[in-house]
Design a protein around this motif. Sequence first.
Motif, PDB file in Angstrom:
ATOM      1  N   ALA A  56      68.752  -9.951  47.688  1.00  0.00           N
ATOM      2  CA  ALA A  56      69.032 -10.175  46.265  1.00  0.00           C
ATOM      3  C   ALA A  56      68.307 -11.421  45.762  1.00  0.00           C
ATOM      4  N   TYR A  57      68.253 -12.464  46.578  1.00  0.00           N
ATOM      5  CA  TYR A  57      67.616 -13.716  46.158  1.00  0.00           C
ATOM      6  C   TYR A  57      66.121 -13.518  45.901  1.00  0.00           C
ATOM      7  N   VAL A  58      65.412 -12.875  46.832  1.00  0.00           N
ATOM      8  CA  VAL A  58      63.961 -12.718  46.654  1.00  0.00           C
ATOM      9  C   VAL A  58      63.645 -11.704  45.561  1.00  0.00           C
ATOM     10  N   GLU A  59      64.603 -10.855  45.215  1.00  0.00           N
ATOM     11  CA  GLU A  59      64.400  -9.895  44.130  1.00  0.00           C
ATOM     12  C   GLU A  59      64.841 -10.461  42.777  1.00  0.00           C
ATOM     13  N   GLY A  60      65.318 -11.717  42.768  1.00  0.00           N
ATOM     14  CA  GLY A  60      65.687 -12.357  41.516  1.00  0.00           C
ATOM     15  C   GLY A  60      67.062 -12.009  40.995  1.00  0.00           C
ATOM     16  N   ARG A  61      67.908 -11.419  41.841  1.00  0.00           N
ATOM     17  CA  ARG A  61      69.277 -11.072  41.420  1.00  0.00           C
ATOM     18  C   ARG A  61      70.204 -12.210  41.836  1.00  0.00           C
ATOM     19  N   GLU A  62      70.214 -13.268  41.022  1.00  0.00           N
ATOM     20  CA  GLU A  62      70.874 -14.505  41.416  1.00  0.00           C
ATOM     21  C   GLU A  62      72.384 -14.351  41.584  1.00  0.00           C
ATOM     22  N   GLU A  63      73.043 -13.620  40.694  1.00  0.00           N
ATOM     23  CA  GLU A  63      74.498 -13.484  40.793  1.00  0.00           C
ATOM     24  C   GLU A  63      74.880 -12.765  42.077  1.00  0.00           C
ATOM     25  N   ALA A  64      74.166 -11.692  42.392  1.00  0.00           N
ATOM     26  CA  ALA A  64      74.454 -10.952  43.622  1.00  0.00           C
ATOM     27  C   ALA A  64      74.169 -11.814  44.851  1.00  0.00           C
ATOM     28  N   ALA A  65      73.093 -12.596  44.781  1.00  0.00           N
ATOM     29  CA  ALA A  65      72.750 -13.475  45.902  1.00  0.00           C
ATOM     30  C   ALA A  65      73.832 -14.526  46.103  1.00  0.00           C
TER      31      ALA A  65
END
Length: 427
Positions: free
Chosen positions: A137-146
């Motif tokens: 999630a972090y490397v895909e830019g999904r900050e809340e999920a990360a």
Amino acid sequence: MMKPLPVALGVVLMTVAAGMAARAETPVDAGSEKAAAPFPAPAIPGPVQMVRTLHLMQDQIAIGSTEAHLGQRGLLNILDERFMQFEPEIWRNGKNVRAAVSFVLSGGNPGILRKLLELGSSVLTEADRPLVEGALAYVEGREEAAHEALSAIDPHALPPSFGAQLALVQSALLVRKNPAKSDELLDFVRLQAPGTLFEEAALRRQVFVASQTHHIAKFQLLATDYLRRYRHSIYAGNFRQRLASALTRIDFAKESSRFDGFVAMMNELEPEARRDLYLLAARASIEQGFTVSARLLADKAAELSETDKASATRAKLYRAASMIVSPQTIHDAVGTLQDIDRSVLAPSDLALLDSAIGMAGQIRTMPGQIPVQSAEAKPSVTKVSADNKPSSDAATQGLEQLQALSRARDALKRVDQLIKNQASPPQ
């Protein structure tokens, strides 16, 4: 003393090792009377060893190795392929799963994490799944999920290097919501991974966290440490640009005691780099309306610009532009601005020069302003009423003067935005 082997040699060694292993698996010709015994094949590096090789190369980037920077892409391409070729059994080892997570957080292809999630419980434990999901999630830019996946994981409980890398990610996810916690995590990274790219990144980020939270003493301490130890990093140029921006949050008119510490910090740089950073900070201070800061910074830049006409001219411009908002200095400032050699200025500085000259003319004609010639010819006299109190005319004049100065500072702030709008390509 032997010279260290080139870091790119790690790529060659890994490729050779894989090739030797492949040749060792080739069956020997049964027709030969005496088959030569094959060389013992070295094992193909596993995920943990591969990630260590990548991190060693990236640590060289932190201290300025351009060879490592150029070789990194080739190594990542090799590792991308090797990670995807591993058999599922290898991922039943939690160390290898963490290596895959570390690889992706270090710039590797996130496809391996998707593959692990597809394999599911056959390879992933309940403890490993949040790491894999959060990193993806972090490397895909999904900050809340990360943040949801990674926030509950304690980096202190992990091996030092991986714990530092995870803490670096957690700090980035928290910096807007909880700067104090982000700062605490970055402290942990620096303690866990000294001399690595993780420490370089943590130090680089922490300087700006300290600036944004107005911890000026820590800001100067960390910035000095970065400039002393990582000034040759591949990322140092970006650091200096952001440092100049961070410096504009410090109004040296209010915190004059900070300026000496700032100068000591800048002395860690080579004279040319120091001069350029003073100029960047002076220009940015003008845009923020911190005219005292701009003048101090421009003076320092001028001291280092004796042999560089373009830099000396910029320093003169920024100093004069910072002085037009003062009735005591506006006359001299306008004269300096009008004498500047326009041929050595960049377009953005030419726009600033024209704006400063035009603004000075407006300030001189604003209500409540005393013409410069009159102010020099005779001192101003405060009118006094019959009861020995200052008249309302004097109070009004002082208020209007302050308002004029405020409007001038606001106009200076808008100069940079105007330049940016003019330079931006049409959408």
